[in-house]
Design an enzyme around this catalytic site. Structure first.
Site, PDB file in Angstrom:
ATOM      1  N   GLU A  85     -10.372   6.785   4.417  1.00  0.00           N
ATOM      2  CA  GLU A  85      -9.605   6.134   5.472  1.00  0.00           C
ATOM      3  C   GLU A  85      -8.971   7.147   6.419  1.00  0.00           C
ATOM      4  O   GLU A  85      -8.611   8.249   6.043  1.00  0.00           O
ATOM      5  CB  GLU A  85      -8.532   5.260   4.844  1.00  0.00           C
TER       6      GLU A  85
ATOM      7  N   ASP B  41       0.855  -1.186   0.000  1.00  0.00           N
ATOM      8  CA  ASP B  41       0.000   0.000   0.000  1.00  0.00           C
ATOM      9  C   ASP B  41       0.892   1.237   0.000  1.00  0.00           C
ATOM     10  O   ASP B  41       2.111   1.170   0.159  1.00  0.00           O
ATOM     11  CB  ASP B  41      -0.952  -0.019   1.190  1.00  0.00           C
TER      12      ASP B  41
END
Length: 725
Positions: free
Chosen positions: A510, A314
């Site tokens: 997020e 990520d």
């Protein structure tokens, strides 16, 4: 005729060798020069098997070429653009806030082609692969079709619809040249306070497993087998939806049995479908970060599940391993040795490559690990046809925001609506009624689209094109002048047939979306609802949110409650249900808590939610019960470990009539069931009985349902007996 052919059109000739101009990198990390290859080398021969082409290309690559293939950088970090070739960079991405100007499909395609042409100037002419988070449509592009977020698609429980959405997304992404979508998110959301809950299809492993059809929609039956084939990514591996307290990037503190039972099944199904990439999670499992977890990545994912694609980190996740800003060699070797094949750097690529080279030179990363990572990455590039067709396929550019895709999105919106309350049959609304509409999300396409909408966190306002819920209402009624709108509910009286309040959450993604303090409505919503209640008009609430909210205290004041989730750009799909053009068919993909304090609440945990998993009303009632039918049950052990195992049981309606319910019995043989999902369990006299859950009891002839469980002991070969009703 250009030597660079448009991508994804049928191959009519072998690739012509890319230009052999080698650019020079800055002296600090200059790759060694390589002589230009002759034309029609084996790796350029599209008639050869991919495996042979990869082997030939690897034999010609320098260490610099190989390390570059493992490097993914943010588009905006490329200064100058020539660094893409100079450092042999294998992949580019656009992060959540990365854009082009003007922001339209044509400019995105032009930008892609410019970067790809630069990548192809390396001696070996290896094309880059470009990734983006198209998580509910091609959401970085203004004017693209934005579908409902995953939680809404989970409410549809329609794998075929989700596959069609995946196909539409692939076409729009292809029209901008991009090859790789960082989707779908296969997280199993276990705590609604988590800010990424809306990226999950639901709280049980069955839903995201079933909706991996999105992968087939993106890639096709096999990667590169047809036009508009886009590499899919199963993310985030593993357990990001199960962190303690729903904390983003937190710690999933569960046993291995629970991890395997709840969080692993969707990834197993994704691998079975041939997903090309897997992205790791920022989160940890019992204190060890996923990006450092060799057992989970190499042993389980690549070994046990047989994943043959490549693993990508990520955003800047490898740089987080030691808790300090700035790459270290130890972080890089830890991640690569754990099984990371490509590192999303995303900015400081020069330092990253210098450190990666140092780790290889010192023997802390084996040459075989570099070779394996490159083989995995290059295999996907060959399968996608990037060597033959490296540029954007402009035949798909016009599909971005097309009428056909918007109609599909509208269908998905109406299929995802979950009717939770309908006292007195106030819904559907008459199209001739005098209506008052209020609420901050009634006429706000940004609010109804949520995060990851023309920007990472999204924002309120007219951020893109589409129809708001208010516009959908006005288009549906016979006389739009009989619809009054005021955001705050001012000016209403008792003369309205109903007051439609469109309230809920404003956009987030997020991190910023975590709500550890509770899931209550905000003060503006509460004030608006109070004014509507005081008028005496019946209140119909349309809740626009990425998760269940704490509404128990207000619910008695409302005649109806419709969970609209985050519907995206086609708000008219909500009005399709409000006015009865389509009856609501959605069912809750998550349990709806009575209060925020009840979180986490999940199906089968013994808690009493406000609305259970699988709940959903419709206008026509349940209808007549289908006649009983026959059924069979098939038992399959899906994995085992010392002292335990996991199994799946598939129930099939083998009769000519529909089933309204089923039960399965089998001898445990000394085993003890430790967890079960998608059914309810009872045990007696050494036998287990599982009855259907609320959402999977109705089976048409030939239809199937499945439940799974983990158990202590050994599986043996049980012969389950199925009974239908």
């Amino acid at each position: 005729m250009s030597l660079l052919l448009a991508r994804r059109r049928p191959v009519t000739a072998l690739t012509v060798c890319a230009a052999a101009l080698a650019l020079t990198a800055p002296a600090a990390a200059a790759p060694e020069p390589v002589a230009a290859p002759a034309a029609l080398l084996p790796y350029q021969d599209a008639s050869l098997p991919v495996r042979d082409r990869v082997t030939d290309l690897l034999s010609r690559m320098t260490l610099d070429d190989k390390l570059g293939q493992m490097t993914q950088i943010e588009k905006d970090a490329l200064v100058p653009q020539s660094d893409l070739a100079a450092y042999r960079i294998g992949s580019v991405l656009s992060g959540g806030d990365s854009t082009v100007s003007p922001n339209n499909a044509q400019t995105w395609a032009d930008t892609y082609d410019s970067l790809q042409r630069t990548a192809l100037t390396t001696p070996l002419g290896i094309p880059m692969i470009y990734g983006i988070d198209a998580v509910h449509g091609h959401n970085a592009v203004r004017g693209a079709t934005l579908f409902p977020h995953n939680i809404a698609l989970g409410a549809t429980r329609d794998p075929a619809l989700v596959q069609r959405i995946g196909r539409a997304v692939a076409e729009e992404v292809s029209g901008t040249g991009i090859d790789w979508d960082f989707a779908p998110c296969l997280c199993v959301a276990r705590d609604d306070r988590w800010g990424r809950t809306y990226e999950s299809y639901g709280e049980t492993p069955e839903l995201p497993s079933a909706l991996t059809t999105f992968i087939t929609g993106l890639q096709g039956d096999t990667l590169g087998s047809g036009p508009a084939s886009v590499l899919a990514t199963a993310k985030h591996y593993l357990g990001d939806g199960g962190t303690a307290g729903g904390v983003d990037q937190g710690d999933t503190k569960v046993s291995e049995a629970e991890l395997r039972a709840v969080h692993l099944p969707p990834f197993k199904e994704a691998v079975r479908r041939g997903v090309g990439a897997v992205m790791l999670s920022y989160s940890s499992w019992n204190g060890v970060r996923s990006h450092a977890h060799k057992y989970l990545v190499t042993d389980v994912l690549k070994g046990e599940l047989g994943f043959t694609g490549f693993v990508v980190s990520d955003w800047a996740a490898v740089d987080q391993l030691d808790g300090q800003t700035g790459f270290t060699g130890a972080e890089i070797s830890t991640a690569v040795n754990a099984g990371v094949d490509m590192v999303m750097v995303p900015h400081d690529y020069k330092r990253f490559l210098t450190l990666l080279r140092g780790e290889v030179g010192a023997g802390r990363i084996a040459a075989s690990r570099i070779e394996d990572a490159n083989r995995r990455i290059l295999t996907k590039k060959f399968q996608l046809g990037l060597f033959e067709r490296p540029l954007a396929d402009r035949s798909y550019t016009a599909t971005v925001g097309s009428a056909a895709h918007r109609e599909l999105a509208r269908q998905a919106v109406r299929a995802s609506q979950v009717l939770l309350k309908n006292d007195g049959g106030v819904l559907p609304l008459p199209k001739s009624a005098k209506l008052f509409v209020a609420g901050k999300s009634a006429d706000d396409i940004g609010n109804q689209s949520g995060g990851w909408t023309v920007g990472w966190q999204g924002r309120s306002g007219p951020v893109t094109d589409g129809s708001t819920i208010l516009q959908g209402i006005r288009a549906a009624v016979t006389d739009p002048s009989r619809v009054t709108y005021d955001r705050y509910g001012n000016g209403i009286d008792s003369g309205y047939r109903a007051a439609v309040a469109v309230v809920g959450e404003t956009p987030y993604a997020e991190g910023r979306g975590d709500r550890p303090g509770g899931l209550q409505l905000d003060q503006e919503d509460l004030g608006t609802l109070a004014r509507l209640k005081a008028s005496g008009a019946p209140v119909v609430v349309v809740l626009v949110s990425g998760r269940p909210l704490d509404v128990s205290a207000q619910l008695p004041d409302w005649k109806a409650l419709l969970a609209a989730w985050l519907p995206g750009t086609e708000g008219a799909g909500v009005s399709d249900v409000l006015f009865g053009d389509h009856a609501p068919t959605g069912r809750l993909p998550v349990s709806w808590p009575r209060t925020s304090a009840q979180e986490p609440v999940n199906n089968g945990d013994g808690k009493d939610p406000l609305f259970p998993y699988g709940y959903g009303l419709t206008y026509s009632g349940t209808g007549p019960a289908p006649a009983p039918g026959a059924c069979t049950a098939r038992f399959r052990t899906t994995s085992s470990w010392q002292g335990g195992y996991q199994a799946e049981v598939t129930v099939e309606n083998t009769g000519s009539d529909g089933l309204t319910g089923w039960s399965v019995q089998w001898d445990l043989g000394g085993s003890r069931v430790t967890s079960l999902w998608n059914g309810s369990l009872s045990t007696a006299d050494g036998r287990a009985t599982v009855r259907n859950a609320a959402f999977n009891g109705s089976l048409a002839p030939g239809a199937t349902a499945a439940f799974g469980f983990t158990a202590d002991g050994t599986a043996g070969t049980p012969a389950p007996h199925c009974a239908g009703s």
